[in-house]
Design an enzyme around this catalytic site. Sequence first.
Site, PDB file in Angstrom:
ATOM      1  CB  ALA A   1       9.384  40.710 -17.582  1.00 50.11           C
TER       2      ALA A   1
ATOM      3  CE  LYS B   1      14.153  35.906 -14.043  1.00 46.98           C
ATOM      4  NZ  LYS B   1      14.482  37.199 -14.671  1.00 46.98           N
TER       5      LYS B   1
ATOM      6  CE  LYS C   1      12.675  30.070  -6.770  1.00 46.93           C
ATOM      7  NZ  LYS C   1      11.818  29.585  -7.870  1.00 46.93           N
TER       8      LYS C   1
ATOM      9  CE  LYS D   1       9.393  38.872  -9.056  1.00 45.13           C
ATOM     10  NZ  LYS D   1       9.542  39.722 -10.264  1.00 45.13           N
TER      11      LYS D   1
ATOM     12  CG  ASN E   1      11.472  26.932 -10.914  1.00 48.09           C
ATOM     13  OD1 ASN E   1      12.390  27.663 -10.615  1.00 48.09           O
ATOM     14  ND2 ASN E   1      10.780  26.254  -9.988  1.00 48.09           N
ATOM     15  CB  VAL E   2      10.026  29.281 -17.351  1.00 51.89           C
ATOM     16  CG1 VAL E   2       8.667  29.853 -17.020  1.00 51.89           C
ATOM     17  CG2 VAL E   2      11.112  30.282 -17.081  1.00 51.89           C
ATOM     18  CG  LEU E   3      10.593  23.382 -18.668  1.00 48.52           C
ATOM     19  CD1 LEU E   3       9.784  22.526 -19.628  1.00 48.52           C
ATOM     20  CD2 LEU E   3      11.392  22.509 -17.725  1.00 48.52           C
TER      21      LEU E   3
ATOM     22  CB  SER F   1      14.284  30.638 -17.462  1.00 48.57           C
ATOM     23  OG  SER F   1      14.476  29.971 -16.232  1.00 48.57           O
TER      24      SER F   1
ATOM     25  CB  VAL G   1      17.755  23.128 -12.309  1.00 48.07           C
ATOM     26  CG1 VAL G   1      16.506  22.478 -12.865  1.00 48.07           C
ATOM     27  CG2 VAL G   1      18.636  22.079 -11.661  1.00 48.07           C
TER      28      VAL G   1
END
Length: 626
Positions: A361, A365, A408, A420, A447-449, A451, A455
């Site tokens: 991981a 990013k 992405k 990537k 996207n993960v909330l 992280s 945003v």
Amino acid sequence: MIRFLRSALVFLFDLFAVAIAWCGGLLLRFNFDLPSEYVRLAFLGLGGLLVVHAVACRWAGLYRGMWVFASLPDLKRVLKAVAVSGVALLVWVALDRGGTAIPRSMIVLYPVLLLLVMGGGRAAWRMWKEHRLYGGLIAQGKPVVIVGAGRGGAMLMRELERSPDWRVVALVDDDLGKWGMELFGIPIVGGLGALPEVLREFKASHVILAMPSAATETLRRATDIGVRAGAHVFTVPGLEELMNGRVSISAMRPVEIEDLLGREPVSIDTENVQAMLAGRTVLVTGAGGSIGSELCRQLSRFEPGILILLESSEFALYSVEQWFARNRPDVRVVPLAGDVKDGVRLEEVFSAWAPQIVFHAAAYKHVPLMEVGNAWQAVRNNVLGTLQVATHAERYGAERFVFISTDKAVNPTNVMGATKRLAEMVCEALHSFGTKATQFEVVRFGNVLGSTGSVIPKFAEQIAHGGPVTVTHPEINRYFMSIPEAAQLVLQASAMGHGGEVFVLDMGEPVKIVDLARNMIRLSGYSDDEIRIEFTGLRPGEKLYEELLADAEATMETPHPKLRIARSRSVPEAFLDEVREWLSQPAPVSDDDVRSGLKRWVPEYVPANHGVKSVESGQAQVREQV
């Protein structure tokens, strides 16, 4: 002793109830003028019924429940005991051949009166006790309107009755059949559309959502109506648990943006994941990051033998190690500081621990940061780091290598995405041309909330400072999922993979970032006029729409509804040697040279030119400002 005395008093009350029901029934039958020949029968019958009822009450388990919480299960126990007593009386009447016959009406009068006394006594005790404990709170607390008059609303009201902080004044529900009715004495005054008027009428400024089974669109609509009316909107997380009595009302919290994004709970095949991980030595690179740390937490559920945490950030490594010390001390954790680009350190780690499962991981990013001045570092970390960890995993006989990728990487317009995708190709090449000792799998999601660099924390900070909230473009959208959801699906994909797959997670529908910003502003209690949204233009390498599949790719279904397999183009046999040679060139390598190199192997990479400046021009601009 206190419990014994309490049970003894309740037992005596139930025997007293038999006396009232039997004697009262006889008096009613004879209009309160009991004939003298029935006096002996009354005493004889009472003695027999007391014995039968005492046994029946014990059999029904009547003395396990607390009267102050008397409820439906307690009523069922009372009914059982009354039924046994009633049947005993019926048998007596059927067999009675004596001179003074038992009135047939007692077959009905006795059990009815017994039920009224036993059940009514318990209900009266609970009412008196609750009034003594909570009666003084009825007129206190903030007035609140509950949305949802179903079972969830009823259980929520029961909890709120005992809270000095809240006072339910009305309920709203879109079910027309409930309008005009009451729930525990509180009126159901209309549908969701009437909420603003209801709030004004009852002078309430708080709304609580009690809709555990409602669709996300309904939840979003309810929140929007409440916020637009100037109310503070709350929800109770895990309302099903509240309904089962396992969560207190203190867990109530304001509605958050994550509640409105429509992500359904994830169900994974825990048996297969358990079989893959139990007792194994598992290595997670980037173990202190947003995805890596959650992946470690999820892994701990499946009893790995050893969990190795490899992380370059000392503080991040310390944080995740402390989480395990507090929450899962039973899991053997090995926290190791190290960089995935450091071949010497990787050799040390793999030779010492020989991990059987590797989750990679670790990555850079952040798109704009990697686009200008850091492009070669993105290549080294994302591509070289992946190649280093993957080849060590293969050399030391790891069973699985799972690479965490990103949306992405599809038709990339930025360096980060292209690196990537190149790292994905490295894994595919190792699977195709390697020793076959290790299964290489790729898992790709958006996207993960919450992280790092997400945003949502950025918007929250801007709102806290009074705005403005900055959005790059009015049409930009992104896919979102929660960190736990992403981690669970990574585990699911790794368990079902056979090697060489690129798994694509179902990210749901894309969300417009400007809508996300507006919802966060409203949930924070502000209007669009109070905190404005400012459009700043697309950042270096950023694109309007993210994709999960490249144009040349097709997908196949998997047994899991939230996972698909992308079929990408094949990788040439000479690919790995060429990439190794490119990665071995001495630094520094300019951003333009990096882009040219990436386009060589990732032909779908088309660099975005908005906002991209060279490092030299950026430094010149800074000197000029100074």
